[in-house]
Design a protein around this motif. Structure first.
Motif, short mmCIF file in Angstrom:
data_model
loop_
_atom_site.label_atom_id
_atom_site.label_comp_id
_atom_site.label_asym_id
_atom_site.label_seq_id
_atom_site.Cartn_x
_atom_site.Cartn_y
_atom_site.Cartn_z
N THR A 75 0.86 -1.18 0.00
CA THR A 75 0.00 0.00 0.00
C THR A 75 0.89 1.23 0.00
O THR A 75 1.79 1.36 0.83
N ASP A 124 -0.67 -3.80 -6.32
CA ASP A 124 -0.48 -2.86 -5.22
C ASP A 124 -1.73 -1.99 -5.02
O ASP A 124 -2.62 -1.94 -5.86
N ARG A 125 -1.74 -1.30 -3.89
CA ARG A 125 -2.78 -0.33 -3.59
C ARG A 125 -2.17 1.06 -3.53
O ARG A 125 -1.12 1.26 -2.90
N ARG A 146 -3.03 5.02 -2.55
CA ARG A 146 -3.91 6.03 -1.96
C ARG A 146 -3.27 7.39 -2.22
O ARG A 146 -2.26 7.74 -1.59
N ASP A 169 -8.51 6.11 -3.81
CA ASP A 169 -8.10 4.83 -3.23
C ASP A 169 -8.19 3.77 -4.33
O ASP A 169 -9.28 3.33 -4.69
N ASN A 191 -6.94 0.16 -6.15
CA ASN A 191 -6.30 -1.14 -6.18
C ASN A 191 -5.85 -1.41 -7.62
O ASN A 191 -6.67 -1.51 -8.53
#
Length: 635
Positions: free
Chosen positions: A26, A64-65, A67, A129, A131
């Motif tokens: 993340t 991956d994420r 933000r 946000d 993904n």
């Protein structure tokens, strides 16, 4: 958080971008966006205090994420006071971020103000946000989708790394290691049949990797051009370019050191401009194309690349054993000719310093004389490779069984009625402007449907087109001046070209190029096919920002597969899918004088509607009363 951000966001021109952890992570990143001034005194938009009209490069791994928090500080108090009576400035003071070409991240993250999200208001912040899908990989970019902000600096590069991208790189290098240079021929596929070792390469052959951004430039603040030139009553759609940039630098000769140990370079080339087609040539070298717009392709040999606004390529270049530098020639297309520049990628610091202090006196070549120059789309040549099962429908065969076919002609109108309505001349597509489509998108069908879209240019200029939320197959395209394609009449040069292309796919079994951005020649046409993948409203538009402001594009709506609606195009806005918000660049006249920020970008538009809330409360009260009466009757 700061040390994690430092790992993710790297300088734009960094080399060795390949190695990333395999374990999904993340990444928390913050962008503070504010107005600034460049060294020439022109107002720009700065991301995290960058002053070269680009923000940080974001590097992630598939899976991956991300933000990404946007803090909107673009406009000062003086700007906001002026915006009370100036709608164009009011729109410029809000913002949003589109992740160009990054698919599968959700309609809510598409970054189109008043369509997929509320605009991010002045002095507010908003977090995307995201993904990153496991099947996404390649070269992308982020940019504002509000007003004309991205040319002022609200843009940057996103790289999504994956094993198969690296594996294809390794295979190409393995082949080049054993292939004599004189057996390579441009406009042909690299012969991969002799490839023996499929396991990869030793470390010494790992290529140096670098990013090269190409853009046009203007010597004035974008908002001033928009207000006083483009959207003026007598304003035209094409303000004059005043130059171009490579990697954010505007000098004619640019020198950069690149950390290279072996003989191979992996170049990620992007056209991140506002208008001009970009030409890219590595002097005395072939380029092996392995990626177009996030899609791996069968390795293809080219002398010279042509990039529409929004397009991206990854290419492999082999350096000679004793070469200290590579010279790159770049031409940025303007109204009449090109702005021509050169970029030197230099191996050693000492050589770099010598070249800067004693610049080469080699003259710049004519762009039109570059070998293999072709501004037409290579849609028969750049054959896509299926990287995952989810891509197989696009990359393993021509899409057939189309559920619906749509045709849109676009033309520029400067008649009295158009100027009366919008205050300036506007483009329209099938009689409607981009602003009208944003309010009531055309219905394209439901998730899973395959659609074919014909775009006809009733215009003499070449236009770059970008599709949101999808990749598409480029089934057919003209080379210029064939006229419009009318499949109902089946005659003329455009129809003949379309028939030739369809026969080619049938006879060869070849798959058309797959990408998200193309250049459509003037007085010509293009035919694309794609499968509707996610419910919601999406855009298909010209990527010249001035043309978007002038109405050149459309919004279309996709229904959920569970609630099938008619797949016929809705020509009447009154029966189209309604999006109640106004366009961010609408100049439709009206009494819009109050500067009243919305409840904030985290609020859904439906949640902000007091009428809908009242109806729901009344309905709930009635149901409670009826249930109580029914209970009394049966008891």
């Amino acid at each position: 958080m700061k040390w994690m951000q430092a790992l993710l966001v790297v300088p734009l021109f960094a080399s060795h971008l390949r190695a990333l952890p395999v374990t999904p992570k993340t990444h928390d990143v913050e962008f503070t966006i504010k107005s600034s001034f460049d060294t020439a005194g022109k107002r720009i938009i700065s991301i995290n205090d960058s002053e070269n009209t680009y923000g940080p490069t974001i590097i992630v791994q598939a899976g991956d994420r991300l933000r990404l928090t946007i803090k909107n500080r673009i406009c000062s108090e003086d700007d906001l006071n002026s915006a009370i009576s100036d709608k164009l400035l009011r729109d410029y003071c809000t913002t949003s971020i589109h992740f160009h070409g990054l698919l599968g991240i959700g309609n809510m993250n598409d970054g189109v103000p008043n369509v997929t999200q509320d605009p991010i208001q002045p002095n507010e912040e908003y977090t995307y946000d995201i993904n990153i899908p496991d099947d996404t990989c390649g070269t992308f970019w982020y940019h504002s989708h509000s007003s004309v902000q991205y040319g002022d600096g609200l843009r940057g590069v996103i790289l999504v790394n994956c094993d198969k991208h690296n594996a294809l790189t390794d295979k190409v290098i393995s082949v080049l290691e054993s292939t004599p240079a004189d057996s390579l021929h441009p406009r042909s596929h690299l012969d991969m049949s002799g490839l023996v070792d499929d396991a990869g390469l030793p470390n010494e052959n790992t290529p140096a990797e670098t990013i090269i951004t190409l853009t046009d430039m203007y010597d004035r603040w974008g908002f001033d051009i928009l207000k006083y030139d483009v959207m003026a009553p007598d304003g035209g759609p094409d303000p004059s370019l005043t130059g171009s940039m490579i990697n954010g630098m505007s000098t004619t000769s640019i020198y950069e050191q690149i950390e290279i140990d072996g003989n191979y370079l992996k170049l990620r080339v992007l056209n991140t401009g506002m208008s001009g087609t970009q030409i890219f040539h590595v002097e005395n070298h072939f380029m092996i194309v392995i990626e177009t717009d996030g899609i791996l392709v069968k390795p293809y040999i080219l002398d010279t690349l042509s990039l529409a606004v929004g397009q991206r390529y990854t290419v492999i270049v082999k350096r000679g054993d004793n070469e200290e530098f590579l010279r790159i020639i770049n031409g940025c297309n303007k109204m009449m000719g090109y702005y021509t520049k050169e970029l030197y990628l230099v191996k050693d610091q000492a050589v770099l310093e010598e070249m800067i202090s004693n610049p080469h006196k080699t003259s710049l070549p004519s762009i039109r004389s570059l070998p293999g120059l072709d501004k037409n789309e290579l849609f028969r040549d750049l054959t896509p490779i299926a990287r995952t099962d989810t891509e197989s429908s696009l990359t393993t065969g021509l899409l057939t069984d189309t559920s619906s076919q749509f045709s849109f002609d676009y033309v520029y109108n400067s008649d009295e009625a158009t100027i009366e309505k919008y205050g300036t001349g506007m483009y329209s597509m099938k009689g409607r402007t981009f602003q009208e489509y944003q309010k009531s998108p055309a219905e394209f069908g439901s998730v899973g449907d395959v659609v074919e879209v014909v775009i006809n240019s009733v215009d003499h200029m070449r236009h770059p087109w970008h599709l949101h939320g999808h990749h598409f197959q480029l089934v057919s395209i003209g080379t210029g001046r064939e006229g419009s394609l009318d499949k109902s009449h089946q005659s003329g040069r455009a129809w003949q070209k379309y028939e030739e292309d369809m026969a080619y796919w049938r006879e060869t079994g070849t798959v058309p190029i797959v990408r998200d951005s193309i250049n459509i020649p003037g007085g010509s046409f293009a035919v694309i096919r794609f499968q509707l993948s996610e419910a919601g409203s999406w855009l298909f538009h010209c990527h010249v920002e001035w043309h978007m402001a002038k109405g050149l594009g459309l919004a279309f709506h996709i229904n959920d597969a569970k609630s099938k609606a008619t797949s016929a195009e809705v020509a009447d806005p009154s029966t189209a899918h309604e999006v109640p918000e106004v366009s961010p660049l609408s100049t439709d006249k009206g009494s819009d004088n109050d500067y009243a920020p919305s409840a904030g970008p985290n609020h859904n538009k439906n949640e902000r509607s007091p009428k809908k809330t009242t109806v729901l409360l009344v309905y709930f009260a009635i149901m409670v009363i009826l249930n109580y009466l029914f209970y009394k009757l049966i008891m």
